[in-house]
Design a protein around this motif. Structure first.
Motif, short mmCIF file in Angstrom:
data_model
loop_
_atom_site.label_atom_id
_atom_site.label_comp_id
_atom_site.label_asym_id
_atom_site.label_seq_id
_atom_site.Cartn_x
_atom_site.Cartn_y
_atom_site.Cartn_z
N LEU A 34 0.80 -1.17 -0.01
CA LEU A 34 -0.14 0.04 0.04
C LEU A 34 0.93 1.21 -0.04
N PRO A 35 0.69 2.06 -0.86
CA PRO A 35 -0.39 1.97 -2.05
C PRO A 35 0.33 1.31 -3.19
N THR A 91 -3.96 3.06 -7.26
CA THR A 91 -4.14 4.46 -7.04
C THR A 91 -4.73 5.22 -8.39
N THR A 128 -5.71 5.53 1.92
CA THR A 128 -4.83 4.79 1.03
C THR A 128 -5.19 5.27 -0.50
#
Length: 331
Positions: A214-215, A220, A258
């Protein structure tokens, strides 16, 4: 304490023939273990290749940063390069074959390899440099398809990850845990993460499985550009079934911040390991392990997942044994 104290710095020019490319390369003689005392000093210029993962994932980002830090920390004495790969299963196979000297892998796949189970023919000659950060199982579905559990993926177009990846292993296990046959009950799309995200955006894929830190950059991107069209599934109800397959699986949470989600998401997590062959030179193993911790700040700049690389958990690699050089580095 930096690695330069442990490596003789040489202004060696690694110019000529035989430099590794992004495809990986055979283990050269300087990486074979002599079996002697571990001094954490590399006696000659050495080249290594690191097997990472999909270009849009954390393995790839950290692997390239790690390669850069190895080369810089040793003054070029150890010249490291990183390559994009299909990830865990493939990485271990090619590590054992000698095409790479270091490999990122999920702890569940590494355990299978060490024990000679789940598709690995016999116990594989691998050791761990260290436990590193944790991978989060990320199951994402398109809105409007009435998918509220893994069982609801029946008949759907589902990306289960790159062939021979750790993501594919986890995806198939989760589908079975939900009562589905991965080969017949879903339309499995064995795609890398970039193609998977593209498919989620254009509607050609209904759901994806991804195991990553993460991330994860591509995830994303998916939520930045198509956040209103996709959402995470809570898969925590399948943890008990997954732990019956491999006890390495644990409960985890993807924080809402996140990916700018409306709420935290419960999931299943698994640690990552950095692997080498059991016959890697112990001094080289020691140096590689020291770089991992001495240059942690630089790795965090490549991806925040590197914050999960901790000395307190570095030795927790069972059933994969820690390499004797790494044991020296962590003592």
């Amino acid at each position: 304490m930096t690695v330069k104290r442990y490596v003789t710095i040489a202004a060696a020019a690694l110019a000529t023939a035989g430099l590794l490319t992004g495809c990986g390369g055979r283990q050269d003689s300087s990486t074979a273990d002599s079996g002697g005392e571990v001094t954490c000093e590399v006696a000659q210029d050495t080249r290594i290749a690191i097997a990472t993962g999909n270009a849009g994932g954390v393995y790839f980002a950290l692997g390239n940063a790690y390669a850069t830090q190895i080369t810089e920390a040793t003054g070029g004495r150890v010249k490291a390069t990183a390559a994009e790969t299909g990830a865990s299963v493939q990485n271990i196979q090619q590590l054992v074959a000698g095409n790479y000297q270091v490999a990122f892998a999920l702890a569940d796949t590494a355990a299978d390899a060490a024990l000679g189970t789940s598709g690995f023919e016999g116990k594989q000659p691998i050791r761990a440099l260290s436990r590193i950060y944790t991978n989060y199982t990320q199951v994402i579905v398109r809105e409007g398809l009435d998918i509220n559990s893994v069982a609801d993926l029946r008949g759907k177009r589902v990306s289960t990850g790159s062939p021979k990846s750790g993501t594919e292993v986890i995806a198939q296990r989760l589908l079975r845990a939900a009562g589905l046959n991965p080969d017949t009950d879903v339309s499995a799309q064995r795609l890398d993460l970039t193609k998977t995200v593209d498919g989620m955006k254009d509607g050609s894929i209904d759901a994806l499985f991804w195991s990553g830190g993460l991330p994860t950059p591509n995830i994303t991107d998916l939520f930045t550009t198509a956040g209103s069209k996709v959402r995470f599934l809570d898969i925590s109800d399948l943890l008990d079934e997954m732990r019956q397959v491999n006890p390495v699986y644990e409960a985890g949470t993807i924080p809402a911040a996140t990916y700018s989600l409306p709420a935290d998401v419960k999931t299943i997590v698994v640690p990552n390991l950095l692997l080498v062959r059991d016959d890697l030179d112990a001094n080289l193993s020691c140096v590689l392990t020291k770089v991992l911790f001495d240059r942690k700040t630089q790795l965090e700049q490549a991806n925040p997942a590197a914050k999960g690389i901790e000395r307190a958990t570095a030795r927790n690699t069972s059933p994969v044994e820690l390499h004797r050089g790494s044991d020296k580095a962590l003592s």
